[in-house]
Scaffold this motif. Sequence first.
Motif, PDB file in Angstrom:
ATOM      1  N   PRO A  55      -6.085 -11.525  -5.579  1.00  0.00           N
ATOM      2  CA  PRO A  55      -4.674 -11.213  -5.863  1.00  0.00           C
ATOM      3  C   PRO A  55      -4.115 -11.971  -7.057  1.00  0.00           C
ATOM      4  CG  PRO A  55      -4.988 -11.505  -3.508  1.00  0.00           C
ATOM      5  CD  PRO A  55      -6.266 -11.913  -4.169  1.00  0.00           C
ATOM      6  N   ASN A  56      -4.627 -13.209  -7.298  1.00  0.00           N
ATOM      7  CA  ASN A  56      -4.145 -13.950  -8.463  1.00  0.00           C
ATOM      8  C   ASN A  56      -4.398 -13.168  -9.745  1.00  0.00           C
ATOM      9  OD1 ASN A  56      -3.456 -16.105  -6.787  1.00  0.00           O
ATOM     10  ND2 ASN A  56      -5.475 -17.038  -6.995  1.00  0.00           N
ATOM     11  N   LEU A  57      -5.641 -12.724  -9.908  1.00  0.00           N
ATOM     12  CA  LEU A  57      -5.972 -11.932 -11.086  1.00  0.00           C
ATOM     13  C   LEU A  57      -5.292 -10.563 -11.032  1.00  0.00           C
ATOM     14  CD1 LEU A  57      -9.792 -12.751 -11.303  1.00  0.00           C
ATOM     15  CD2 LEU A  57      -7.917 -13.805 -12.574  1.00  0.00           C
ATOM     16  N   GLY A  58      -5.173 -10.021  -9.809  1.00  0.00           N
ATOM     17  CA  GLY A  58      -4.520  -8.720  -9.653  1.00  0.00           C
ATOM     18  C   GLY A  58      -3.076  -8.738 -10.117  1.00  0.00           C
ATOM     19  N   ILE A  59      -2.350  -9.821  -9.818  1.00  0.00           N
ATOM     20  CA  ILE A  59      -0.954  -9.919 -10.224  1.00  0.00           C
ATOM     21  C   ILE A  59      -0.840 -10.005 -11.741  1.00  0.00           C
ATOM     22  CG2 ILE A  59       1.048 -11.458 -10.199  1.00  0.00           C
ATOM     23  CD1 ILE A  59       0.472 -12.042  -7.319  1.00  0.00           C
ATOM     24  N   LEU A  60      -1.724 -10.798 -12.361  1.00  0.00           N
ATOM     25  CA  LEU A  60      -1.696 -10.915 -13.813  1.00  0.00           C
ATOM     26  C   LEU A  60      -1.940  -9.560 -14.472  1.00  0.00           C
ATOM     27  CD1 LEU A  60      -3.622 -14.259 -14.419  1.00  0.00           C
ATOM     28  CD2 LEU A  60      -1.163 -13.878 -14.409  1.00  0.00           C
ATOM     29  N   PHE A  61      -2.963  -8.852 -13.999  1.00  0.00           N
ATOM     30  CA  PHE A  61      -3.254  -7.535 -14.563  1.00  0.00           C
ATOM     31  C   PHE A  61      -2.157  -6.525 -14.209  1.00  0.00           C
ATOM     32  CE2 PHE A  61      -7.682  -9.199 -14.699  1.00  0.00           C
ATOM     33  CZ  PHE A  61      -7.906  -8.979 -16.050  1.00  0.00           C
ATOM     34  N   LEU A  62      -1.514  -6.722 -13.048  1.00  0.00           N
ATOM     35  CA  LEU A  62      -0.400  -5.846 -12.674  1.00  0.00           C
ATOM     36  C   LEU A  62       0.755  -6.023 -13.646  1.00  0.00           C
ATOM     37  CD1 LEU A  62       1.044  -3.895 -10.758  1.00  0.00           C
ATOM     38  CD2 LEU A  62       1.689  -5.875  -9.355  1.00  0.00           C
ATOM     39  N   MET A  63       1.038  -7.276 -14.039  1.00  0.00           N
ATOM     40  CA  MET A  63       2.085  -7.529 -15.025  1.00  0.00           C
ATOM     41  C   MET A  63       1.760  -6.841 -16.350  1.00  0.00           C
ATOM     42  SD  MET A  63       4.384  -9.383 -13.498  1.00  0.00           S
ATOM     43  CE  MET A  63       4.012  -8.314 -12.105  1.00  0.00           C
ATOM     44  N   LEU A  64       0.496  -6.941 -16.764  1.00  0.00           N
ATOM     45  CA  LEU A  64       0.085  -6.283 -18.008  1.00  0.00           C
ATOM     46  C   LEU A  64       0.202  -4.764 -17.888  1.00  0.00           C
ATOM     47  CD1 LEU A  64      -3.087  -8.403 -18.904  1.00  0.00           C
ATOM     48  CD2 LEU A  64      -0.834  -8.516 -19.982  1.00  0.00           C
ATOM     49  N   GLU A  65      -0.184  -4.234 -16.734  1.00  0.00           N
ATOM     50  CA  GLU A  65      -0.100  -2.786 -16.524  1.00  0.00           C
ATOM     51  C   GLU A  65       1.357  -2.325 -16.527  1.00  0.00           C
ATOM     52  OE1 GLU A  65      -1.613   0.620 -13.310  1.00  0.00           O
ATOM     53  OE2 GLU A  65      -1.826  -1.512 -12.848  1.00  0.00           O
ATOM     54  N   MET A  66       2.246  -3.111 -15.908  1.00  0.00           N
ATOM     55  CA  MET A  66       3.668  -2.767 -15.895  1.00  0.00           C
ATOM     56  C   MET A  66       4.253  -2.814 -17.304  1.00  0.00           C
ATOM     57  SD  MET A  66       4.878  -4.756 -12.424  1.00  0.00           S
ATOM     58  CE  MET A  66       6.619  -4.371 -12.678  1.00  0.00           C
ATOM     59  N   ASP A  67       3.851  -3.834 -18.086  1.00  0.00           N
ATOM     60  CA  ASP A  67       4.326  -3.928 -19.469  1.00  0.00           C
ATOM     61  C   ASP A  67       3.867  -2.722 -20.282  1.00  0.00           C
ATOM     62  OD1 ASP A  67       5.646  -6.259 -19.052  1.00  0.00           O
ATOM     63  OD2 ASP A  67       4.108  -7.562 -19.900  1.00  0.00           O
ATOM     64  N   ALA A  68       2.581  -2.357 -20.102  1.00  0.00           N
ATOM     65  CA  ALA A  68       2.042  -1.214 -20.845  1.00  0.00           C
ATOM     66  C   ALA A  68       2.776   0.080 -20.467  1.00  0.00           C
ATOM     67  CB  ALA A  68       0.546  -1.072 -20.571  1.00  0.00           C
ATOM     68  N   ARG A  69       3.069   0.251 -19.175  1.00  0.00           N
ATOM     69  CA  ARG A  69       3.782   1.460 -18.744  1.00  0.00           C
ATOM     70  C   ARG A  69       5.213   1.458 -19.273  1.00  0.00           C
ATOM     71  NH1 ARG A  69       3.610   3.620 -12.592  1.00  0.00           N
ATOM     72  NH2 ARG A  69       1.396   3.673 -13.195  1.00  0.00           N
ATOM     73  N   THR A  70       5.857   0.291 -19.270  1.00  0.00           N
ATOM     74  CA  THR A  70       7.225   0.204 -19.791  1.00  0.00           C
ATOM     75  C   THR A  70       7.267   0.567 -21.266  1.00  0.00           C
ATOM     76  OG1 THR A  70       7.783  -1.528 -18.194  1.00  0.00           O
ATOM     77  CG2 THR A  70       9.207  -1.309 -20.122  1.00  0.00           C
ATOM     78  N   LEU A 118       0.819  -1.211   0.000  1.00  0.00           N
ATOM     79  CA  LEU A 118       0.000   0.000   0.000  1.00  0.00           C
ATOM     80  C   LEU A 118       0.854   1.261   0.000  1.00  0.00           C
ATOM     81  CD1 LEU A 118      -3.047   0.643   0.017  1.00  0.00           C
ATOM     82  CD2 LEU A 118      -2.887   0.906   2.485  1.00  0.00           C
ATOM     83  N   PHE A 119       2.048   1.179   0.599  1.00  0.00           N
ATOM     84  CA  PHE A 119       2.901   2.362   0.707  1.00  0.00           C
ATOM     85  C   PHE A 119       4.083   2.323  -0.261  1.00  0.00           C
ATOM     86  CE2 PHE A 119       0.680   2.296   4.777  1.00  0.00           C
ATOM     87  CZ  PHE A 119       0.307   3.627   4.898  1.00  0.00           C
ATOM     88  N   ARG A 120       3.992   1.485  -1.277  1.00  0.00           N
ATOM     89  CA  ARG A 120       5.021   1.498  -2.315  1.00  0.00           C
ATOM     90  C   ARG A 120       4.956   2.787  -3.116  1.00  0.00           C
ATOM     91  NH1 ARG A 120       7.081  -3.640  -3.887  1.00  0.00           N
ATOM     92  NH2 ARG A 120       8.031  -4.410  -1.979  1.00  0.00           N
ATOM     93  N   LYS A 121       6.116   3.245  -3.562  1.00  0.00           N
ATOM     94  CA  LYS A 121       6.169   4.488  -4.336  1.00  0.00           C
ATOM     95  C   LYS A 121       5.582   4.316  -5.729  1.00  0.00           C
ATOM     96  CE  LYS A 121      10.247   6.307  -1.940  1.00  0.00           C
ATOM     97  NZ  LYS A 121      11.653   6.769  -2.096  1.00  0.00           N
ATOM     98  N   GLU A 122       5.680   3.095  -6.274  1.00  0.00           N
ATOM     99  CA  GLU A 122       5.134   2.860  -7.605  1.00  0.00           C
ATOM    100  C   GLU A 122       3.609   2.990  -7.586  1.00  0.00           C
ATOM    101  OE1 GLU A 122       7.036   0.824  -5.988  1.00  0.00           O
ATOM    102  OE2 GLU A 122       8.888   0.441  -7.114  1.00  0.00           O
ATOM    103  N   LYS A 123       3.068   3.725  -8.534  1.00  0.00           N
ATOM    104  CA  LYS A 123       1.626   3.979  -8.573  1.00  0.00           C
ATOM    105  C   LYS A 123       0.973   3.097  -9.645  1.00  0.00           C
ATOM    106  CE  LYS A 123       2.282   7.135  -5.474  1.00  0.00           C
ATOM    107  NZ  LYS A 123       1.934   6.856  -4.065  1.00  0.00           N
TER     108      LYS A 123
END
Length: 300
Positions: A201-216, A140-145
């Motif tokens: 969280p399982n689905l959250g992690i998958l979508f988080l990976m996609l979101e990170m890829d899109a941001r990269t 919750l307190f990670r700097k990454e948004k």
Amino acid sequence: MNIDIKSVLYFIILNNVFIVFLFAYFVLNKKIHQWFLNYYLVGFLFQTLALVGIILRNQLPPEISIHGSHLLLMVGCALRTFSILSYDSKFRIKTFWLFGLAVLVFGTLIVIFANNNYYLSLIQTISSVFFYGVGGVILLFRKEKYKFLYLVAITQLLFTFFQVFRLIAIYKTGVDYNFYQAAQLDAKLYIMVSSLFLNIPNLGILFLMLEMDARTISEKNSIIENERQQLAIANHTKDKFFSIIAHDLRGPISSMISMFDVIHENFKEQINDDLQKPLKALNTTSQQTLALLENLLTWS
């Protein structure tokens, strides 16, 4: 164990198998080979094996069905939470040692109180509160948004609060508490809520990976666009520089050619043959240089 609880456990096991295949497809399809995903899947496998051990409680020795199942549940919880905290592939050594020490402490307590359902349930619930609570707060307190990072964090904290209420219920029930009895007030509720909260969280992690890829990809495109603009500015500056040089040199060279023409026309009789050849060569060179400057101006 009541057949209803078994049915719920069977459903969760099938659900876990589906999640494993979903992760495998995601990793292979997206070609993402991150070490933390391996930790996550191992933790998932441990928790699935623990559920199998609970179902086969009456067919397996207590050392496997009770000791082993609760240890696997606790270690699986630690592995999954640590892997979620490492979603950016950074190995956080302090968190690793904190979780490792917690696994050692809770594992020892599980072995000591393995034959006491009351204390075993308390220890198991406290370990869940610790791992999911600490993991949720850190995320919750990670700097990454990342929006899906917040989804995972909030889900873990909600599950932590649920575990706290369950811990209070176990404590109020006292030494008569037995999770394996269907009559207990929270057995089926705990299984269903756990399945719900731990699936998000399982689905959250998958979508988080996609979101990170899109941001990269977006950041790389931004860098490429910025470099393109800088290159365009540099090219414009270079062209302007060439234009200025060519324009400034054209006047003097044109004057030199005119002077050579005047000398050749007015003084050709007075200049001997040995001097006329160098002058003619200089005149030709000057004309070629002027033509080169004209081409440079046209190009720039």
